[in-house]
Write a protein that holds these residues in place. Structure first.
Motif, mmCIF file in Angstrom:
data_model
loop_
_atom_site.group_PDB
_atom_site.id
_atom_site.type_symbol
_atom_site.label_atom_id
_atom_site.label_comp_id
_atom_site.label_asym_id
_atom_site.label_seq_id
_atom_site.Cartn_x
_atom_site.Cartn_y
_atom_site.Cartn_z
ATOM 1 N N SER A 79 0.814 -1.216 0.000
ATOM 2 C CA SER A 79 0.000 0.000 0.000
ATOM 3 C C SER A 79 0.848 1.267 0.000
ATOM 4 C CB SER A 79 -0.980 0.041 1.178
ATOM 5 O OG SER A 79 -2.109 0.820 0.819
ATOM 6 N N GLY A 140 -1.944 12.141 0.936
ATOM 7 C CA GLY A 140 -3.157 11.430 0.557
ATOM 8 C C GLY A 140 -4.320 11.759 1.485
ATOM 9 N N ASP A 245 -9.919 6.593 -3.712
ATOM 10 C CA ASP A 245 -8.611 6.735 -3.057
ATOM 11 C C ASP A 245 -7.600 6.192 -4.061
ATOM 12 O OD1 ASP A 245 -6.276 6.004 -1.702
ATOM 13 O OD2 ASP A 245 -7.329 5.752 0.202
ATOM 14 N N HIS A 271 3.883 11.203 -3.720
ATOM 15 C CA HIS A 271 5.051 10.599 -3.067
ATOM 16 C C HIS A 271 5.050 9.079 -3.182
ATOM 17 C CE1 HIS A 271 1.734 11.581 -0.446
ATOM 18 N NE2 HIS A 271 2.033 10.562 0.323
ATOM 19 N N LYS A 272 3.922 8.474 -3.488
ATOM 20 C CA LYS A 272 3.938 7.024 -3.712
ATOM 21 C C LYS A 272 4.175 6.724 -5.190
ATOM 22 C CE LYS A 272 0.989 5.872 0.190
ATOM 23 N NZ LYS A 272 -0.349 5.494 0.657
HETATM 24 C C1 PLP Z 1 -0.990 5.772 1.926
HETATM 25 C C2 PLP Z 1 -2.442 5.636 1.799
HETATM 26 C C3 PLP Z 1 -3.305 6.671 2.203
HETATM 27 C C4 PLP Z 1 -2.836 7.906 2.919
HETATM 28 O O1 PLP Z 1 -1.913 8.647 2.211
HETATM 29 P P1 PLP Z 1 -0.866 9.607 2.963
HETATM 30 O O2 PLP Z 1 -0.147 10.262 1.857
HETATM 31 O O3 PLP Z 1 -0.023 8.706 3.810
HETATM 32 O O4 PLP Z 1 -1.677 10.556 3.805
HETATM 33 C C5 PLP Z 1 -4.658 6.494 1.986
HETATM 34 N N1 PLP Z 1 -5.144 5.380 1.438
HETATM 35 C C6 PLP Z 1 -4.340 4.364 1.055
HETATM 36 C C7 PLP Z 1 -4.943 3.137 0.427
HETATM 37 C C8 PLP Z 1 -2.965 4.452 1.235
HETATM 38 O O5 PLP Z 1 -2.166 3.438 0.864
#
Ligand code: PLP
Length: 481
Positions: A79, A140, A245, A271-272
């Motif tokens: 994730s 996120g 999301d 960032h991901k």
């Molecule tokens: C990482 C993530 C988030 C939150 O994102 P952040 O950038 O850490 O605030 C929300 N939903 C999912 C499925 C995620 O993997």
């Protein structure tokens, strides 16, 4: 063994190092008469340690080696998309003209930055299929909050903000948290025996007091929500909106058009998916993409193109307001822009390789680890500790033992619907050799669990620290000394 060996230093605090009067700079001897300092300002000053430059550089360099990072080894944290971030994107974001631009520059002197933001919005719109974008949110979860505010503004404009949001039981914890912050009650949607949402369940729960649904697609089990179109039309028929999301976008870039599957609002985690080092609590960015109909609610200021000029425009009366100071986390936006342009049409391959790698791991481990949903996965696969349990070994033991084998552990005990979950996301940037080493480590650990479970209970033995009291660390943090 890779990565985490050789970390056994006993590093003192800076305050325990150095010697009185030692400094990292030499100040020329004073050649003018002293001038008395105001007594109120004089004093001993803060209790800084007295150190020379090598003391400081070595201290921090040694500490940095205690950290596991994506630059030191494979980091298959489900994730989180811990992919390798190409150095060229770091380089562009640290160019002096970009890194040094003052956020209060008037638009006329800031055309380059504004143009880049405008173009990044266009690129993200093209990637998602949605028409309008805000780059403001800082992460996120912040994007989710922005999205929920947009839901609220949309429904309020129609006369009733509504009171509830549907959220699948596989959702990331930030989803219900963001809905709650906007005053919405979260209604949990159970996933079916295949790990996805059944449209009939949504049909039963959806009503005209429900503002919409928040879905993660692909979901946190690494499975594509195949019924998403039907789910979206059920929600739309009751006047609701569909939030996606997009944290798992790495699986579907240039493969799925989010608008055509019924999504109204979506956040991306730059960032991901788009190349920013993360995981250390540093800055991120969570742009939100919306349909044309919802554009008027986006945060202000917005970058507008006026002829050949770019301007920051505040005048959008229906906007939900400001979500971040200045231009958002600008340095992250630069990295994403650079990443997208440097990848070009290869962005599609990112997703194809990410999905291939996850399926390869799933197939090569499913004879030794229990696979709760045995279907093709997207960019991550989820196992459980069911087989390990027969040897009184848990998911946590496995995770700790992986550290001894030189790998960062996968995400564990998430998603919550899978007992003892082990969620592996290799990403597209790992080579087959590295993935094979990871698979070998996982298979070795499964053997160790059967033959000598004590090794797993005692793990990690090569790390700087053994098992931490994670609850204590969260509940009673020691923030000083
Ligand atoms: C990482 C993530 C988030 C939150 O994102 P952040 O950038 O850490 O605030 C929300 N939903 C999912 C499925 C995620 O993997």
């Amino acid at each position: 063994m890779m990565g985490t060996t050789g970390l056994i230093f006993n590093e003192p605090l800076l305050w325990e190092m150095g010697a009185k009067g030692r400094t990292a700079i030499s100040i020329p001897e004073q050649q003018v008469p002293s001038c008395p300092v105001d007594e109120n300002l004089a004093g001993d000053g803060p209790d800084f340690p007295d150190l020379c430059e090598p003391d400081v550089v070595r201290h921090y360099t040694r500490l940095s080696h205690w950290n596991f990072s994506v630059d030191s080894g494979m980091y298959p944290l489900g994730s989180c998309t811990m992919k390798y971030n190409p150095r060229t994107n770091e380089r562009q974001s640290s160019l002096p003209g970009i890194a040094g631009a003052h956020p209060l520059l008037p638009d006329g002197l800031n055309q380059g930055s504004l143009k880049m933001m405008y173009e990044l919005e266009r690129l993200l719109a093209e990637i998602t299929g949605l028409e309008a974008v805000t780059l403001q949110p800082a992460a996120g979860a912040h994007g989710e909050l922005t999205g929920m505010l947009i839901f609220h503004a949309y429904h309020s404009a129609k006369g009733n903000p509504r009171t509830k949001i549907l959220i699948p039981d596989t959702a990331h914890g930030t989803n219900p948290a963001s809905a709650t912050l906007c005053g919405y009650a979260s209604i949990s949607v159970p996933s079916d025996e295949n790990g996805i949402i059944d449209p009939e369940t949504v049909r039963e729960l959806m009503d005209e007091e429900t503002a919409g649904i928040m879905v993660t697609n692909p979901n946190t089990l690494g499975l594509f929500e195949n019924n998403i179109k039907q789910i979206a039309s059920i929600v739309h028929a009751k006047g609701g909106l569909v939030y996606a999301d997009g944290a798992n976008m790495n699986a579907v870039i240039d493969v799925v058009n989010m608008k055509s599957i019924g999504v109204d609002v979506l956040h991306l985690n730059l960032h991901k998916t788009f190349s920013t080092p993360h995981g250390g609590g540093g800055p991120g960015a969570g742009p939100v993409c919306v349909t044309k109909d919802l554009e008027r609610f986006l945060p202000v200021p917005r970058v507008i193109k006026d002829g050949n000029r770019y301007v920051l425009e505040e005048n959008f009366p229906d906007s939900v307001g400001k979500m971040h100071a200045f231009h958002g986390n600008f340095g992250i936006l630069v990295r994403a822009y650079s990443y997208i342009l440097s990848m070009g049409s290869d962005l599609k391959k990112v997703s194809q390789y990410a999905v291939l790698n996850a399926n390869y791991i799933k197939e090569r481990l499913k004879d030794v680890y229990h696979l709760p949903y045995d279907s093709d996965c997207m960019h991550e696969c989820v196992f459980t500790d069911k087989h390990l349990q027969t040897h009184k070994v848990s998911t946590l033991d496995l995770a700790k033992r992986l550290i001894d084998h030189g790998f960062h552990p996968p995400t564990v005990y998430f998603p919550l619907v899978v007992s003892g979950a082990i969620m592996i996301e290799p990403t597209e940037t790992e080579s087959k050799e590295t993935i094979d080493q990871f698979i070998e480590a996982m298979r070795t650990i499964a053997r160790e669990a059967a033959e000598n479970p004590e090794i797993l209970h005692q793990a990690p033995k090569n790390a700087k620290v053994r098992r931490l009291d994670e609850t204590g660390a969260a509940r009673k943090p020691r923030l000083a000394g």
